[in-house]
Design a protein around this motif. Sequence first.
Motif, short mmCIF file in Angstrom:
data_model
loop_
_atom_site.label_atom_id
_atom_site.label_comp_id
_atom_site.label_asym_id
_atom_site.label_seq_id
_atom_site.Cartn_x
_atom_site.Cartn_y
_atom_site.Cartn_z
N ALA A 128 81.47 39.81 89.18
CA ALA A 128 82.13 40.46 88.05
C ALA A 128 81.26 41.58 87.48
O ALA A 128 81.76 42.64 87.11
N LEU A 129 79.94 41.35 87.41
CA LEU A 129 79.04 42.40 86.93
C LEU A 129 79.04 43.58 87.88
O LEU A 129 79.02 44.74 87.46
N ALA A 130 79.07 43.29 89.20
CA ALA A 130 79.09 44.38 90.18
C ALA A 130 80.40 45.16 90.10
O ALA A 130 80.41 46.39 90.24
N VAL A 131 81.52 44.46 89.88
CA VAL A 131 82.80 45.14 89.73
C VAL A 131 82.79 46.06 88.51
O VAL A 131 83.23 47.21 88.57
N LYS A 132 82.24 45.56 87.40
CA LYS A 132 82.17 46.38 86.19
C LYS A 132 81.27 47.60 86.40
O LYS A 132 81.61 48.71 85.98
#
Length: 315
Positions: A128-132
């Motif tokens: 999720a952090l990488a997507v953001k």
Amino acid sequence: MSTPTDLATALGRRRAYWHAAVCVAVLMCAAYLALRHWPALHTGAVRLAVADQGWLLVAATAAVATWASSALAQQGAVTSRLPGGRLVAAQFAASAANHVLPAGLGAGAVNLRFLMRCGLPAGRSASALAVKATAGAAARGLLLAALAPACPGLLRIPHVSRPVLVAALVAAALVVVLLNSPLWPRCRRALAAVLAGIRAVHAHPRRAVALWGGSLAFAGLHSLVLIAVTQAVELPLPPVRVALLYLAASSAAALLPTPGGLGSLDAALALALTSSGAPSAAAASAVLGYRLLTVWLPLLPGLLVLGMLIRRKAL
């Protein structure tokens, strides 16, 4: 013989000592950063004291809104619903932690811990952090592409010197080595997880809107902070040009692993503004004002919120 109650009490005390140590450490880091950059803080405060207060209020409002836009983007990066109040507080705390550790490690650690506390597994939280982060970089690129036609000739491809060319060749060689190393399967699995996370988010239209809307708003609001400060100090540059210069400078500064871009973003912004015809004194005042509103004023409250979230086991 120790009873379960005694063990729980001992663990509670140890956890309390650990939380206190973390709070003291982050407060000491904040004090160190403030003392180290005190001349810049003092000069910026003096210059801003005689600036247009209306424009400064606009800048402060935009700075506060960046935390809400960051929370919106983080919510959009996961399919499950996150607690809204704690999510915004976590983004506020993450912005402060980001100015203590380099290369976004502080914000990443805070958000990772927050998502795991919300029940997401470590792998999904990291994805999720990488997507953001991917959406944030893409949003900045989209804004650059949208604003560039309004200021033709402003963004020019710099002359590539021999050291830069050598560095690029070394980086390319490292990429080739990575592709042929045992680490590549792990990197490929990580990329696959990020792509899977992106597909999962875009399967929910509301989450996709939140992700991209929050990412675009985050970059746009930071640009608005600088625009409002330049108007407050009467810097003679059009707002669109200032926004374009901010997006280009922040993109370049992101390549340098300094805490929150301290030093790298300041230099890049000052150089960009002066290269566009702004007086050096006014450019320095605008950069200092932007930093005061986005870093120094929220730093201590953000670290206090970070300590509160740790104490309440939200992180």
